[in-house]
Design an enzyme around this catalytic site. Structure first.
Site, PDB file in Angstrom:
ATOM      1  N   GLY A   6      -6.088   5.665   2.341  1.00 51.94           N
ATOM      2  CA  GLY A   6      -7.046   4.557   2.291  1.00 51.94           C
ATOM      3  C   GLY A   6      -7.097   3.679   3.533  1.00 51.94           C
TER       4      GLY A   6
ATOM      5  CE1 TYR B 159      -4.976  -4.932  -6.784  1.00 51.56           C
ATOM      6  CE2 TYR B 159      -7.220  -5.634  -7.249  1.00 51.56           C
ATOM      7  CZ  TYR B 159      -6.284  -5.112  -6.379  1.00 51.56           C
ATOM      8  OH  TYR B 159      -6.648  -4.776  -5.102  1.00 51.56           O
TER       9      TYR B 159
HETATM   10  P1  NDP Z   1      -4.876   3.659  -1.632  1.00 54.04           P
HETATM   11  O1  NDP Z   1      -4.338   3.978  -3.002  1.00 54.04           O
HETATM   12  O2  NDP Z   1      -5.723   4.645  -0.949  1.00 54.04           O
HETATM   13  O3  NDP Z   1      -3.644   3.273  -0.669  1.00 54.04           O
HETATM   14  C1  NDP Z   1      -2.575   2.472  -1.121  1.00 54.04           C
HETATM   15  C2  NDP Z   1      -1.424   2.611  -0.146  1.00 54.04           C
HETATM   16  O4  NDP Z   1      -0.351   1.759  -0.597  1.00 54.04           O
HETATM   17  C3  NDP Z   1      -0.884   4.016  -0.078  1.00 54.04           C
HETATM   18  O5  NDP Z   1      -0.621   4.359   1.257  1.00 54.04           O
HETATM   19  C4  NDP Z   1       0.433   3.924  -0.863  1.00 54.04           C
HETATM   20  O6  NDP Z   1       1.348   4.865  -0.307  1.00 54.04           O
HETATM   21  C5  NDP Z   1       0.855   2.497  -0.564  1.00 54.04           C
HETATM   22  N1  NDP Z   1       1.817   2.003  -1.535  1.00 54.04           N
HETATM   23  C6  NDP Z   1       1.652   1.805  -2.872  1.00 54.04           C
HETATM   24  N2  NDP Z   1       2.788   1.395  -3.421  1.00 54.04           N
HETATM   25  C7  NDP Z   1       3.711   1.302  -2.421  1.00 54.04           C
HETATM   26  C8  NDP Z   1       5.072   0.951  -2.365  1.00 54.04           C
HETATM   27  N3  NDP Z   1       5.755   0.600  -3.459  1.00 54.04           N
HETATM   28  N4  NDP Z   1       5.699   0.956  -1.173  1.00 54.04           N
HETATM   29  C9  NDP Z   1       5.027   1.316  -0.057  1.00 54.04           C
HETATM   30  N5  NDP Z   1       3.735   1.694  -0.046  1.00 54.04           N
HETATM   31  C10 NDP Z   1       3.088   1.684  -1.218  1.00 54.04           C
HETATM   32  O7  NDP Z   1      -5.646   2.297  -1.819  1.00 54.04           O
HETATM   33  P2  NDP Z   1      -6.357   1.305  -0.756  1.00 54.04           P
HETATM   34  O8  NDP Z   1      -6.289   1.806   0.612  1.00 54.04           O
HETATM   35  O9  NDP Z   1      -7.669   0.978  -1.332  1.00 54.04           O
HETATM   36  O10 NDP Z   1      -5.423   0.039  -0.951  1.00 54.04           O
HETATM   37  C11 NDP Z   1      -4.804  -0.645   0.124  1.00 54.04           C
HETATM   38  C12 NDP Z   1      -4.736  -2.126  -0.215  1.00 54.04           C
HETATM   39  O11 NDP Z   1      -6.060  -2.622  -0.324  1.00 54.04           O
HETATM   40  C13 NDP Z   1      -4.057  -2.465  -1.532  1.00 54.04           C
HETATM   41  O12 NDP Z   1      -3.286  -3.626  -1.343  1.00 54.04           O
HETATM   42  C14 NDP Z   1      -5.222  -2.743  -2.471  1.00 54.04           C
HETATM   43  O13 NDP Z   1      -4.868  -3.600  -3.510  1.00 54.04           O
HETATM   44  C15 NDP Z   1      -6.199  -3.371  -1.509  1.00 54.04           C
HETATM   45  N6  NDP Z   1      -7.597  -3.401  -1.872  1.00 54.04           N
HETATM   46  C16 NDP Z   1      -8.266  -2.252  -2.217  1.00 54.04           C
HETATM   47  C17 NDP Z   1      -9.622  -2.312  -2.526  1.00 54.04           C
HETATM   48  C18 NDP Z   1     -10.400  -1.108  -2.968  1.00 54.04           C
HETATM   49  O14 NDP Z   1     -11.440  -1.266  -3.645  1.00 54.04           O
HETATM   50  N7  NDP Z   1      -9.986   0.097  -2.608  1.00 54.04           N
HETATM   51  C19 NDP Z   1     -10.369  -3.567  -2.418  1.00 54.04           C
HETATM   52  C20 NDP Z   1      -9.573  -4.707  -2.066  1.00 54.04           C
HETATM   53  C21 NDP Z   1      -8.252  -4.605  -1.784  1.00 54.04           C
HETATM   54  P3  NDP Z   1       2.434   5.696  -1.121  1.00 54.04           P
HETATM   55  O15 NDP Z   1       1.903   5.992  -2.464  1.00 54.04           O
HETATM   56  O16 NDP Z   1       2.641   6.894  -0.242  1.00 54.04           O
HETATM   57  O17 NDP Z   1       3.635   4.792  -1.143  1.00 54.04           O
HETATM   58  C1  8X3 Z   2     -10.103  -3.882  -5.340  1.00 55.45           C
HETATM   59  C2  8X3 Z   2     -11.455  -4.370  -5.692  1.00 55.45           C
HETATM   60  O1  8X3 Z   2     -12.942  -5.076  -7.641  1.00 55.45           O
HETATM   61  O2  8X3 Z   2     -11.580  -3.100  -7.953  1.00 55.45           O
HETATM   62  O3  8X3 Z   2      -9.263  -4.907  -4.991  1.00 55.45           O
HETATM   63  O4  8X3 Z   2     -10.578  -5.258  -7.963  1.00 55.45           O
HETATM   64  S1  8X3 Z   2     -11.619  -4.467  -7.397  1.00 55.45           S
END
Ligand code: NDP
Ligand code: 8X3
Length: 254
Positions: free
Chosen positions: A13, A151
């Site tokens: 991501g 969340y």
């Molecule tokens: P992904 O699931 O694609 O990526 C999440 C990343 O977080 C992975 O690389 C995962 O790696 C890592 N991760 C999760 N748990 C742990 C842990 N315990 N230790 C270390 N690494 C961890 O999701 P996104 O790229 O979308 O999410 C990235 C961030 O953006 C998050 O904080 C999410 O809440 C936030 N976000 C996402 C949105 C969306 O709509 N996608 C919108 C707004 C915010 P691994 O599993 O290898 O550890």
């Molecule tokens: C991720 C966006 O709307 O799924 O943080 O919570 S939402």
């Protein structure tokens, strides 16, 4: 001098896309997540552009953070940018039905994990009087929705903590930014729905969500601004997403 950039959650991501973006700048990249195999594959792809250090990191475990920090090669220790990106949502059930362990995992990762990394890296920045911490919040921290309960709460924490950091860092050349994306197509929903990919795909059906690359551009841009410019909070949604009105029940007994 070559910038040292540490990205947590770099295996997927936003984190993975940010790694690709900063690699174009020939930064020294530190890529961290639990999935070491994915990090290694990404590092070998980026190694022709920049120097990469990969390391397994579970931000929910203090000993993992400690080992990660003590194992940093000397020429990667002076971290200029920390992208606190690792995070997740689990479930979309109403509060009275959730699996409590999902709430604990979100708090442990999105709040306590971000705190652990900040506490580990910030002293290095303070000692050098330079640096930037970019925390990944969410629109969910600003705008509640059914099932967003914990969340959203964790992301509201991220925003408020980011502002608190700025207050603590008054007079220091250290920037703090909270980026708050809305709906973005990554692995996020697959994780939220615990591998139910059909349900995850439906979240984005008929929309043009933000991409991981869109958010990586923003992460890159806020850091690329001159050192005297601090973007405090930056909320971004896809154009197809906006607010609905406040909800009113017309069936409940008064
Ligand atoms: P992904 O699931 O694609 O990526 C999440 C990343 O977080 C992975 O690389 C995962 O790696 C890592 N991760 C999760 N748990 C742990 C842990 N315990 N230790 C270390 N690494 C961890 O999701 P996104 O790229 O979308 O999410 C990235 C961030 O953006 C998050 O904080 C999410 O809440 C936030 N976000 C996402 C949105 C969306 O709509 N996608 C919108 C707004 C915010 P691994 O599993 O290898 O550890
Ligand atoms: C991720 C966006 O709307 O799924 O943080 O919570 S939402």
């Amino acid at each position: 001098m070559t910038k040292v950039v540490l990205i947590t959650g770099a295996s997927s991501g936003f984190g993975e896309a940010a790694a690709r973006k900063f690699a174009q700048d020939k930064c020294k990249l530190i890529l961290a997540a639990r999935s070491l195999d994915k990090l290694r594959a990404l590092a070998s792809e980026l190694s022709s552009q920049c120097v990469v250090h990969v390391a397994a990191l579970d931000v929910t475990k203090q000993e993992s953070v400690d080992t990660f920090m003590t194992s940093l090669p000397a020429d990667f220790r002076n971290i200029d940018l920390l992208v606190n990106n690792a995070g997740l949502a689990l479930g979309l059930e109403p509060a009275h039905l959730v699996d409590f362990s999902d709430w604990e995992t979100m708090v442990d990762t999105n709040i306590k994990g971000l705190l652990r990394m900040t506490r580990a890296v910030l002293p290095i920045m303070v000692e050098r009087n330079t640096g930037h911490i970019i925390n990944i919040g969410s629109t969910a921290g600003n705008w509640p929705y059914p099932g967003g309960n914990t969340y959203g709460g964790t992301k509201a924490f991220v925003q408020n903590f980011s502002r608190g950091l700025r207050a603590d860092l008054l007079g220091k050349r250290i920037r703090v930014t909270c980026i708050e994306p809305g709906m973005s197509e990554t692995n996020f929903s697959n994780v939220r729905f615990k591998g139910d990919d059909t349900r995850a795909d439906k979240v984005y059906e008929g929309t043009k969500p933000l991409s991981a690359e869109d958010v990586a551009e923003i992460i890159y841009w806020v850091n690329a601004m001159p050192a005297h410019v601090n973007v405090n909070t930056l909320e971004v949604m896809p154009t197809c997403q906006t607010w609905s009105g406040l909800a009113v029940s017309r069936t409940m007994e008064q």
